[in-house]
Design a protein around this motif. Sequence first.
Motif, mmCIF file in Angstrom:
data_model
loop_
_atom_site.group_PDB
_atom_site.id
_atom_site.type_symbol
_atom_site.label_atom_id
_atom_site.label_comp_id
_atom_site.label_asym_id
_atom_site.label_seq_id
_atom_site.Cartn_x
_atom_site.Cartn_y
_atom_site.Cartn_z
ATOM 1 N N LEU A 22 -41.942 5.490 -36.571
ATOM 2 C CA LEU A 22 -42.064 5.679 -35.128
ATOM 3 C C LEU A 22 -41.031 6.670 -34.621
ATOM 4 O O LEU A 22 -41.294 7.460 -33.709
ATOM 5 C CB LEU A 22 -41.905 4.340 -34.392
ATOM 6 C CG LEU A 22 -43.103 3.386 -34.440
ATOM 7 C CD1 LEU A 22 -42.905 2.249 -33.457
ATOM 8 C CD2 LEU A 22 -44.401 4.109 -34.120
ATOM 9 N N GLU A 23 -39.837 6.641 -35.225
ATOM 10 C CA GLU A 23 -38.800 7.589 -34.788
ATOM 11 C C GLU A 23 -39.201 9.022 -35.122
ATOM 12 O O GLU A 23 -38.900 9.942 -34.364
ATOM 13 C CB GLU A 23 -37.449 7.239 -35.424
ATOM 14 C CG GLU A 23 -36.722 6.175 -34.609
ATOM 15 C CD GLU A 23 -35.465 5.664 -35.282
ATOM 16 O OE1 GLU A 23 -35.238 6.010 -36.461
ATOM 17 O OE2 GLU A 23 -34.719 4.901 -34.620
ATOM 18 N N TYR A 24 -39.889 9.186 -36.260
ATOM 19 C CA TYR A 24 -40.361 10.536 -36.611
ATOM 20 C C TYR A 24 -41.322 11.041 -35.534
ATOM 21 O O TYR A 24 -41.188 12.164 -35.031
ATOM 22 C CB TYR A 24 -41.039 10.515 -37.989
ATOM 23 C CG TYR A 24 -41.780 11.787 -38.297
ATOM 24 C CD1 TYR A 24 -41.074 12.954 -38.611
ATOM 25 C CD2 TYR A 24 -43.174 11.851 -38.240
ATOM 26 C CE1 TYR A 24 -41.741 14.135 -38.858
ATOM 27 C CE2 TYR A 24 -43.839 13.028 -38.488
ATOM 28 C CZ TYR A 24 -43.127 14.167 -38.796
ATOM 29 O OH TYR A 24 -43.788 15.340 -39.031
ATOM 30 N N GLN B 194 -41.627 9.965 -32.487
ATOM 31 C CA GLN B 194 -40.894 10.126 -31.240
ATOM 32 C C GLN B 194 -40.128 11.449 -31.218
ATOM 33 O O GLN B 194 -40.073 12.124 -30.187
ATOM 34 C CB GLN B 194 -39.921 8.960 -31.059
ATOM 35 C CG GLN B 194 -39.330 8.883 -29.683
ATOM 36 C CD GLN B 194 -38.481 7.635 -29.508
ATOM 37 O OE1 GLN B 194 -37.657 7.314 -30.355
ATOM 38 N NE2 GLN B 194 -38.701 6.928 -28.419
ATOM 39 N N GLY B 195 -39.602 11.828 -32.397
ATOM 40 C CA GLY B 195 -38.899 13.101 -32.502
ATOM 41 C C GLY B 195 -39.806 14.270 -32.154
ATOM 42 O O GLY B 195 -39.428 15.173 -31.401
ATOM 43 N N LEU B 196 -41.036 14.233 -32.687
ATOM 44 C CA LEU B 196 -41.998 15.294 -32.385
ATOM 45 C C LEU B 196 -42.272 15.354 -30.882
ATOM 46 O O LEU B 196 -42.377 16.434 -30.290
ATOM 47 C CB LEU B 196 -43.323 15.034 -33.117
ATOM 48 C CG LEU B 196 -43.347 15.172 -34.639
ATOM 49 C CD1 LEU B 196 -44.737 14.863 -35.156
ATOM 50 C CD2 LEU B 196 -42.955 16.580 -35.052
ATOM 51 N N LEU B 197 -42.416 14.156 -30.272
ATOM 52 C CA LEU B 197 -42.716 14.116 -28.839
ATOM 53 C C LEU B 197 -41.533 14.633 -28.029
ATOM 54 O O LEU B 197 -41.695 15.353 -27.044
ATOM 55 C CB LEU B 197 -43.035 12.676 -28.402
ATOM 56 C CG LEU B 197 -44.312 12.071 -28.959
ATOM 57 C CD1 LEU B 197 -44.374 10.581 -28.648
ATOM 58 C CD2 LEU B 197 -45.542 12.763 -28.371
ATOM 59 N N LYS B 198 -40.337 14.282 -28.484
ATOM 60 C CA LYS B 198 -39.152 14.646 -27.709
ATOM 61 C C LYS B 198 -38.882 16.140 -27.745
ATOM 62 O O LYS B 198 -38.490 16.717 -26.738
ATOM 63 C CB LYS B 198 -37.931 13.874 -28.221
ATOM 64 C CG LYS B 198 -37.824 12.507 -27.572
ATOM 65 C CD LYS B 198 -36.510 11.835 -27.900
ATOM 66 C CE LYS B 198 -36.355 10.570 -27.051
ATOM 67 N NZ LYS B 198 -35.476 9.602 -27.684
ATOM 68 N N GLY C 181 -50.205 4.514 -36.115
ATOM 69 C CA GLY C 181 -50.245 3.625 -37.275
ATOM 70 C C GLY C 181 -50.325 4.389 -38.579
ATOM 71 O O GLY C 181 -49.782 3.954 -39.604
ATOM 72 N N ALA C 182 -50.988 5.544 -38.566
ATOM 73 C CA ALA C 182 -51.121 6.338 -39.788
ATOM 74 C C ALA C 182 -49.747 6.715 -40.346
ATOM 75 O O ALA C 182 -49.547 6.742 -41.562
ATOM 76 C CB ALA C 182 -51.942 7.593 -39.508
ATOM 77 N N PHE C 183 -48.804 6.992 -39.442
ATOM 78 C CA PHE C 183 -47.468 7.375 -39.908
ATOM 79 C C PHE C 183 -46.757 6.188 -40.564
ATOM 80 O O PHE C 183 -45.975 6.359 -41.488
ATOM 81 C CB PHE C 183 -46.647 7.938 -38.740
ATOM 82 C CG PHE C 183 -47.162 9.255 -38.250
ATOM 83 C CD1 PHE C 183 -46.766 10.441 -38.860
ATOM 84 C CD2 PHE C 183 -48.063 9.325 -37.204
ATOM 85 C CE1 PHE C 183 -47.247 11.668 -38.429
ATOM 86 C CE2 PHE C 183 -48.550 10.547 -36.763
ATOM 87 C CZ PHE C 183 -48.148 11.724 -37.374
ATOM 88 N N LEU C 184 -47.040 4.988 -40.041
ATOM 89 C CA LEU C 184 -46.462 3.796 -40.665
ATOM 90 C C LEU C 184 -46.952 3.668 -42.108
ATOM 91 O O LEU C 184 -46.178 3.401 -43.024
ATOM 92 C CB LEU C 184 -46.851 2.536 -39.882
ATOM 93 C CG LEU C 184 -45.906 2.074 -38.783
ATOM 94 C CD1 LEU C 184 -45.784 3.124 -37.708
ATOM 95 C CD2 LEU C 184 -46.377 0.769 -38.180
#
Lengths: 369, 429
Positions: free
Chosen positions: B248-250, B252-256, B219-222
């Motif tokens: 969220l895509e940002y 997700q990018g870090l996770l990916k 949520g912090a990123f939102l």
Amino acid sequence: MSRSSSIRTGQARAGWAFVSPTLVVLGLFLAVPVLMALWVSFTDWNGRGSPFASGTGFVGLDNYRELVGEQGGLTRSDFMTSLRNNFFYVLLVVPLQTAFALFLALVLNQRMLKGVGFFRTAFYFPSVVSSVAISLVFLFLFSGGGVINTLLDAIGIDGPTWFNDSRGLLHLLGDGLGLWNASAPPSGLTDGGVLGLTWWDWLAGPSVALSVIIMLVVWTTAGTFMLMFLAALQDLPLEVEEAARIDGAGRWGVFRNVTLPHLRPTMLLVTTLGLIGTWQVFDQVYVMTKGGPGKTTLTPAYLSYSYAFDNQKWGIAAAMAFVLFLIIFAMTTFQRFLFRDKDAIETKRQERRTRRLRARSAAEGGTAS
Amino acid sequence: MSATSRTTRTGRTGRTGRRRTSLVALALGSSIALAACGGGGFEDDSADEPASSGDGPAELQVLIASSGDAETKAVEDAANAWAEESGNEVEVVVANDIGQQLSQGFAGGNPPDVFYVDASVFGDYAEAGNLYPYMDQLEGADDFYPNLVDTFTLDDQAYCAPKDFSTLALEINTASWKKAGLTDADIPTTWDELSDVAQKLTTPDQAGLVLGIGRDRVGAFLVQNGGWWVDADSGEATATEPSNVEALEYVQGLLKDGSAVLAPDVDAGWGGEGFGTEKAAMTIEGNWIRGAMENDYPDVDYTVAELPEGPAGKGTLLFTQCYGIAADSPNQEAAVSLVEALTTPEQQLKNADAFGVMPSRESAQADYVDQFPEDAPFIAGGDYGQGPVNLPGLGPVVADLDSQLEQLKTADVTGILESFQKNADAELQ
């Protein structure tokens, strides 16, 4: 005649007097709360003040419609997910715990066994330990770097992260057999669905996390049921078994044709208690997973608790409880039907037929004379 | 044989009749009992009247969900001091399961007078009318952080005084930081810099960043991207805004690309555990991580920085509780006075010292930073943080969101947001 009936009246009065404390206690703590909950399930009560106060609105079947009706959105899919989870849970736990308990009882019932008392206590022990304590131990055993995974590692198996693994066993099984690819499920199963879940979701099977709870429950409940089986086994006269042996029955034959039929009432008891208990599973979910991961350990009992106490949706929570009650009621009735004593029914039917025949012949005899 | 059966049959008719009467009696009895329960509800109405005042000392009951002995003692001491001074009586009760105990009190019409209310359940309690709005009677009410007061506001009505608060910040493992050749100048202040250092910190044994699962971290990123799940003012869900998708895509990018992991992936229950066991070099957690690091991982050195700014500026999440006063309490005036005593800047600084929470009053901020300079990044979040989703009725919807965010690494981000939007719309309409 009149005298005997007055004695009878006195007896009845005394009888009611004797049971009245129990009736009052049962009524106050069982009947009244159940009726209140039933009322709440038809209202939009928000948890403030009495549900019978004027501010509470009667909404008819709305809460039930949210659970199973067409317009039910998230609530319905939550509830169906919980029913799915609980269904697979029951499907595995009841047969496993019954078979396991029976096996333990048969082992303990052998006359050659030494130290029966010790084993009986050892097998019964998990049943008397608090389920919360056992759940906590299992949390440690099955953590990602826990004892179980270390053991699996020693024999070259890379264990899953048990309580964090939401993958369904049937999905994994199908994947392993090459029926489908679990990460890209067949569109035929994901496109269609019923009651808010896709076919693919319905067919997930118990998740890895739920199967840990299944193992735990089988292990803890088998002890109690073992005692029931053991008691029934000890009722079986030795002579009957010996007679069967003399008649030429082998070990398996004696078990199948003498022991098992003798155990039928106990079997009905064990499976009925098992069925009711497993549909109401709550403690383990509350302590270990709170419904996660991915809602795969959500059960109707826990969902109802969470809707009521965490989210103040009392009407829906009460409705869930009553749907659960109907499911349990239907399943135990069906089970009684399956376990009915066909021989006894046949005997009764024959008796009735004989009686009818006898009455008819008596009547005919009467006219003849 | 036939004789007995005949007597049974004659007996039966009499008994059936009697059984019916007793059933009727039982039914009557239970309906009377039900009516009696109902009566309790009508009596509540009289309790809704404004509190009695001045007629003798009040006896207050305070129900708290304590984090430990230190907190219990601090609250007890403060309450007793107030009782002594004001001539009232106070009993502090520590709850085992505060949600359940409060529910019993609300339903029975005799809730505790003062109790902790978590921001995530506030909306439901306020909507049900369980809370007494008292902010306009509280002295110095405008001294609380506005973001915190907003968290306890429903339909433009501020209900209760924030007790204290916590925020999220970025924790960095000092040893890993040095090993990767990074200096103080490299502490990330933007999303690009965060991706950059996370990548540099990632080694085969250690991920760059570990995130706890659920909305309370991503949520912090939102917020940093100017988005949020809902709009509290209009009471509408705003999840499908493009800013949320981007945020969220940002993540997700870090996770990916493997520079970030979710806590369960490294067998941790929360970010702090993954950070403490050094399976990741950075984490995003709140000030509660201090206690955990001190007790469980005393050998891990770390520094704390404010969360990096997103495209829309600074953003973090606030976690807070307030002192609720029951709408059914007969001692509301005394209760407000007690809450005043419990939330003075002095008392809040005492609490900070005793059990490590941050004062909810802005006037205590300077003193707090003086006392705990290393917590400056946490308390700075009080100015720009965002409280949790507090609209009533959304509990199951956000729970569903959390469950979907478990799969953030592989999930379809738009799908998650759309399903949240749909479920929230259905609940909020």
